[in-house]
Scaffold this motif. Structure first.
Motif, PDB file in Angstrom:
ATOM      1  N   SER A  85      20.540  -1.081 -50.932  1.00 20.79           N
ATOM      2  CA  SER A  85      20.224  -2.198 -51.811  1.00 20.79           C
ATOM      3  C   SER A  85      19.352  -3.235 -51.108  1.00 20.79           C
ATOM      4  O   SER A  85      19.538  -3.531 -49.924  1.00 20.79           O
ATOM      5  N   ILE A  86      18.423  -3.792 -51.864  1.00 17.79           N
ATOM      6  CA  ILE A  86      17.560  -4.853 -51.337  1.00 17.79           C
ATOM      7  C   ILE A  86      18.324  -6.172 -51.235  1.00 17.79           C
ATOM      8  O   ILE A  86      17.864  -7.118 -50.571  1.00 17.79           O
ATOM      9  N   LYS A  87      19.486  -6.256 -51.844  1.00 16.53           N
ATOM     10  CA  LYS A  87      20.215  -7.526 -51.903  1.00 16.53           C
ATOM     11  C   LYS A  87      20.651  -8.034 -50.538  1.00 16.53           C
ATOM     12  O   LYS A  87      20.931  -9.223 -50.376  1.00 16.53           O
ATOM     13  N   TYR A  88      20.686  -7.145 -49.540  1.00 16.99           N
ATOM     14  CA  TYR A  88      21.143  -7.554 -48.210  1.00 16.99           C
ATOM     15  C   TYR A  88      19.997  -7.948 -47.287  1.00 16.99           C
ATOM     16  O   TYR A  88      20.227  -8.362 -46.149  1.00 16.99           O
ATOM     17  N   HIS A  89      18.771  -7.823 -47.757  1.00 16.50           N
ATOM     18  CA  HIS A  89      17.640  -8.370 -47.013  1.00 16.50           C
ATOM     19  C   HIS A  89      17.682  -9.902 -47.099  1.00 16.50           C
ATOM     20  O   HIS A  89      18.185 -10.477 -48.070  1.00 16.50           O
ATOM     21  N   GLU A  90      17.092 -10.549 -46.106  1.00 18.77           N
ATOM     22  CA  GLU A  90      16.969 -12.004 -46.139  1.00 18.77           C
ATOM     23  C   GLU A  90      15.546 -12.379 -46.524  1.00 18.77           C
ATOM     24  O   GLU A  90      14.584 -11.707 -46.129  1.00 18.77           O
ATOM     25  N   LEU A  91      15.419 -13.467 -47.298  1.00 15.75           N
ATOM     26  CA  LEU A  91      14.131 -13.850 -47.857  1.00 15.75           C
ATOM     27  C   LEU A  91      13.904 -15.345 -47.709  1.00 15.75           C
ATOM     28  O   LEU A  91      14.828 -16.146 -47.886  1.00 15.75           O
ATOM     29  N   PHE A  92      12.655 -15.699 -47.383  1.00 13.35           N
ATOM     30  CA  PHE A  92      12.192 -17.089 -47.377  1.00 13.35           C
ATOM     31  C   PHE A  92      10.951 -17.163 -48.251  1.00 13.35           C
ATOM     32  O   PHE A  92      10.069 -16.293 -48.176  1.00 13.35           O
ATOM     33  N   ILE A  93      10.868 -18.207 -49.099  1.00 11.04           N
ATOM     34  CA  ILE A  93       9.675 -18.464 -49.912  1.00 11.04           C
ATOM     35  C   ILE A  93       9.334 -19.939 -49.787  1.00 11.04           C
ATOM     36  O   ILE A  93      10.175 -20.804 -50.066  1.00 11.04           O
ATOM     37  N   ASP A  94       8.120 -20.234 -49.406  1.00  9.04           N
ATOM     38  CA  ASP A  94       7.672 -21.613 -49.223  1.00  9.04           C
ATOM     39  C   ASP A  94       7.242 -22.189 -50.569  1.00  9.04           C
ATOM     40  O   ASP A  94       6.059 -22.374 -50.844  1.00  9.04           O
ATOM     41  N   PRO A 137      19.595 -20.840 -58.053  1.00 11.56           N
ATOM     42  CA  PRO A 137      19.522 -19.578 -57.292  1.00 11.56           C
ATOM     43  C   PRO A 137      18.109 -19.235 -56.829  1.00 11.56           C
ATOM     44  O   PRO A 137      17.928 -18.229 -56.133  1.00 11.56           O
ATOM     45  N   PHE A 138      17.120 -20.045 -57.196  1.00 11.44           N
ATOM     46  CA  PHE A 138      15.720 -19.777 -56.853  1.00 11.44           C
ATOM     47  C   PHE A 138      15.273 -20.525 -55.595  1.00 11.44           C
ATOM     48  O   PHE A 138      14.088 -20.506 -55.257  1.00 11.44           O
ATOM     49  N   ASP A 139      16.211 -21.136 -54.916  1.00 10.96           N
ATOM     50  CA  ASP A 139      15.879 -21.889 -53.700  1.00 10.96           C
ATOM     51  C   ASP A 139      15.923 -20.963 -52.484  1.00 10.96           C
ATOM     52  O   ASP A 139      16.988 -20.656 -51.944  1.00 10.96           O
ATOM     53  N   PHE A 140      14.743 -20.524 -52.065  1.00 10.22           N
ATOM     54  CA  PHE A 140      14.614 -19.686 -50.870  1.00 10.22           C
ATOM     55  C   PHE A 140      13.813 -20.418 -49.790  1.00 10.22           C
ATOM     56  O   PHE A 140      13.090 -19.803 -49.015  1.00 10.22           O
ATOM     57  N   ARG A 141      13.975 -21.732 -49.741  1.00 11.35           N
ATOM     58  CA  ARG A 141      13.237 -22.510 -48.753  1.00 11.35           C
ATOM     59  C   ARG A 141      13.839 -22.395 -47.356  1.00 11.35           C
ATOM     60  O   ARG A 141      13.352 -23.013 -46.418  1.00 11.35           O
ATOM     61  N   PHE A 142      14.903 -21.609 -47.252  1.00 13.43           N
ATOM     62  CA  PHE A 142      15.478 -21.213 -45.971  1.00 13.43           C
ATOM     63  C   PHE A 142      15.874 -19.755 -46.095  1.00 13.43           C
ATOM     64  O   PHE A 142      16.114 -19.261 -47.199  1.00 13.43           O
ATOM     65  N   MET A 143      15.928 -19.037 -44.983  1.00 20.71           N
ATOM     66  CA  MET A 143      16.258 -17.616 -45.030  1.00 20.71           C
ATOM     67  C   MET A 143      17.676 -17.414 -45.544  1.00 20.71           C
ATOM     68  O   MET A 143      18.624 -18.011 -45.019  1.00 20.71           O
ATOM     69  N   ARG A 144      17.812 -16.593 -46.572  1.00 22.82           N
ATOM     70  CA  ARG A 144      19.147 -16.228 -47.056  1.00 22.82           C
ATOM     71  C   ARG A 144      19.075 -14.884 -47.762  1.00 22.82           C
ATOM     72  O   ARG A 144      17.988 -14.423 -48.134  1.00 22.82           O
ATOM     73  N   GLU A 145      20.232 -14.258 -47.932  1.00 25.41           N
ATOM     74  CA  GLU A 145      20.266 -12.940 -48.555  1.00 25.41           C
ATOM     75  C   GLU A 145      19.804 -13.014 -50.001  1.00 25.41           C
ATOM     76  O   GLU A 145      20.180 -13.926 -50.751  1.00 25.41           O
ATOM     77  N   ILE A 146      19.003 -12.034 -50.399  1.00 23.81           N
ATOM     78  CA  ILE A 146      18.444 -11.989 -51.752  1.00 23.81           C
ATOM     79  C   ILE A 146      19.549 -11.956 -52.803  1.00 23.81           C
ATOM     80  O   ILE A 146      19.468 -12.603 -53.845  1.00 23.81           O
ATOM     81  N   GLY A 147      20.602 -11.198 -52.522  1.00 27.06           N
ATOM     82  CA  GLY A 147      21.655 -11.026 -53.513  1.00 27.06           C
ATOM     83  C   GLY A 147      22.702 -12.109 -53.534  1.00 27.06           C
ATOM     84  O   GLY A 147      23.635 -12.044 -54.351  1.00 27.06           O
ATOM     85  N   GLU A 148      22.538 -13.108 -52.696  1.00 21.60           N
ATOM     86  CA  GLU A 148      23.582 -14.128 -52.545  1.00 21.60           C
ATOM     87  C   GLU A 148      23.950 -14.796 -53.862  1.00 21.60           C
ATOM     88  O   GLU A 148      25.118 -15.073 -54.128  1.00 21.60           O
ATOM     89  N   GLU A 149      22.954 -15.055 -54.712  1.00 23.55           N
ATOM     90  CA  GLU A 149      23.227 -15.745 -55.981  1.00 23.55           C
ATOM     91  C   GLU A 149      22.724 -14.967 -57.191  1.00 23.55           C
ATOM     92  O   GLU A 149      22.601 -15.530 -58.274  1.00 23.55           O
ATOM     93  N   MET A 150      22.459 -13.668 -57.023  1.00 32.01           N
ATOM     94  CA  MET A 150      21.936 -12.897 -58.148  1.00 32.01           C
ATOM     95  C   MET A 150      22.946 -12.721 -59.276  1.00 32.01           C
ATOM     96  O   MET A 150      22.557 -12.497 -60.428  1.00 32.01           O
ATOM     97  N   SER A 151      24.226 -12.827 -58.976  1.00 31.10           N
ATOM     98  CA  SER A 151      25.243 -12.694 -60.025  1.00 31.10           C
ATOM     99  C   SER A 151      25.666 -14.038 -60.594  1.00 31.10           C
ATOM    100  O   SER A 151      26.589 -14.119 -61.414  1.00 31.10           O
ATOM    101  N   THR A 152      24.978 -15.104 -60.183  1.00 29.82           N
ATOM    102  CA  THR A 152      25.281 -16.441 -60.683  1.00 29.82           C
ATOM    103  C   THR A 152      25.022 -16.519 -62.183  1.00 29.82           C
ATOM    104  O   THR A 152      24.104 -15.883 -62.706  1.00 29.82           O
ATOM    105  N   GLU A 153      25.831 -17.323 -62.874  1.00 28.40           N
ATOM    106  CA  GLU A 153      25.607 -17.535 -64.302  1.00 28.40           C
ATOM    107  C   GLU A 153      24.386 -18.432 -64.474  1.00 28.40           C
ATOM    108  O   GLU A 153      24.480 -19.660 -64.516  1.00 28.40           O
TER     109      GLU A 153
END
Length: 348
Positions: A190-199, A223-239
């Protein structure tokens, strides 16, 4: 620096797969059909090479390619709501290949054309230039458009894509590449365990058709705040209504204009890191929320969320032609946008 080429037939098309390789063993392979990137081989922290882009086992599947794996996208990337737009007072009607919208260039976008190719090699860099002329009213788009896409690989482990467009009259031009990445080298993970940063401080909201509404929303406290490195799937199941519409992330992020890394993708176990820099406006992040039963490079059936597409481009055209102005290519004003992918290994 090395270049190799092999010939193959895709249906009625005689095409080439060209491989660029640097002295560190990193290589990029692509087809002259659709400029499709079939392999990006990079080492992990143990020095083992793996292909980190999603590819078909049978290259004939690229003729259909519903997910646009590895393809050049044009003339415009993303959806155009209601499959029509106006330019200089004229209305143009496009193919409705995304429900009631037009997507990724129409029924036969740039991903389904053969490009001519020229390779130039120097001591520290290889450039491969892909070229075609898109005629007036191809897929409904006005005016003739001359397109060059340049793929370059350097000894510094940097892969660069340049998009050049020029037209004698006003038209639309918003190209991207639709490669899907999984830095583990295994598309069963799963890609959900990769870490992502978006400026990016803002993302573009989408409506029920997944077209931009024109609203740019702050990523703060979402859940769209990737201004720091975090796992992609961390908030994908958020309401979150936006995540529900897309069944995950399928949104444009408006990149900040300061120089430096715009996107950073990392996989802890292998140590692989990919950093993206660009002079373009936005990146559409798509977490491969769906699969169409594709048989991929290891012979397995692709499942959802096994890869991520990072589509660097202008903001897509949405409801009531919002953001259209960013895709307008003025007459006799050549445009060039550049995106670089830097490959690193981090020892944890």
């Amino acid at each position: 620096m090395k270049v190799s080429k092999r010939s193959l037939n895709l249906g009625e098309h005689e095409v080439h797969e060209i491989t660029l390789e640097n002295g560190n063993g990193i290589s990029v392979s692509f087809l002259t059909y659709g400029g499709i990137i079939t392999r990006v081989m990079v080492p992990d922290k143990e020095g083992c090479l793996d292909n980190i882009v999603l590819a078909y086992e049978d290259y004939r599947d690229y003729l259909n390619n519903p997910g646009y794996l590895g393809s050049i996208i044009g003339r415009t990337a993303g959806r155009i709501r209601d499959a029509q737009f106006t330019l200089d007072g004229k209305e143009y009607v496009l193919a409705k290949n995304y429900g009631e919208s037009s997507g990724h260039g129409g029924n036969r976008g740039f991903d389904k054309h053969v490009f001519s190719c020229e390779v130039l090699k120097s001591e520290n860099r290889i450039d491969a230039q892909l070229f075609r002329i898109s005629p007036h009213l191809e897929e409904g788009y006005p005016e003739e458009l001359q397109v060059t896409v340049k793929y370059s690989l350097s000894e510094e482990n940097v892969f660069t894509i340049e998009y050049h467009g020029t037209s004698s009259e006003n038209t639309l031009f918003n190209m991207t590449n639709h490669s899907y990445f999984n830095l583990s080298g295994s598309f069963r993970e799963s890609i959900k365990y990769h870490e992502l940063f978006i400026d990016a401080d803002h993302f573009a909201e989408i409506d029920e058709t997944k077209a931009p509404t024109g609203v740019l929303t702050s990523v703060q406290d979402t859940p769209f705040d990737f201004r720091f490195m975090r796992e992609i799937g961390e908030e994908m199941s958020t309401e979150n209504e936006q995540l529900k519409i897309a069944n995950g992330y399928d949104h444009a992020f408006l990149l900040k204009k300061n120089p430096g890394t715009k996107v950073r993708l990392a996989h802890r176990h292998t140590g692989r890191v990919m950093e993206i820099e660009t002079d373009n406006q936005a990146v559409v992040v798509y977490t491969q929320n769906y699969a169409q039963g594709q048989i991929i490079q290891d012979g397995s059936v692709l499942e959802p969320c096994r890869s991520i597409a990072l589509e660097v481009q202008k903001l897509p055209i949405g409801v009531n032609e919002v953001f259209k102005e960013f895709s307008v290519l003025p007459a006799k004003s050549p445009q060039v946008t550049t995106t670089t992918f830097r490959f690193l290994v981090e020892q944890q």
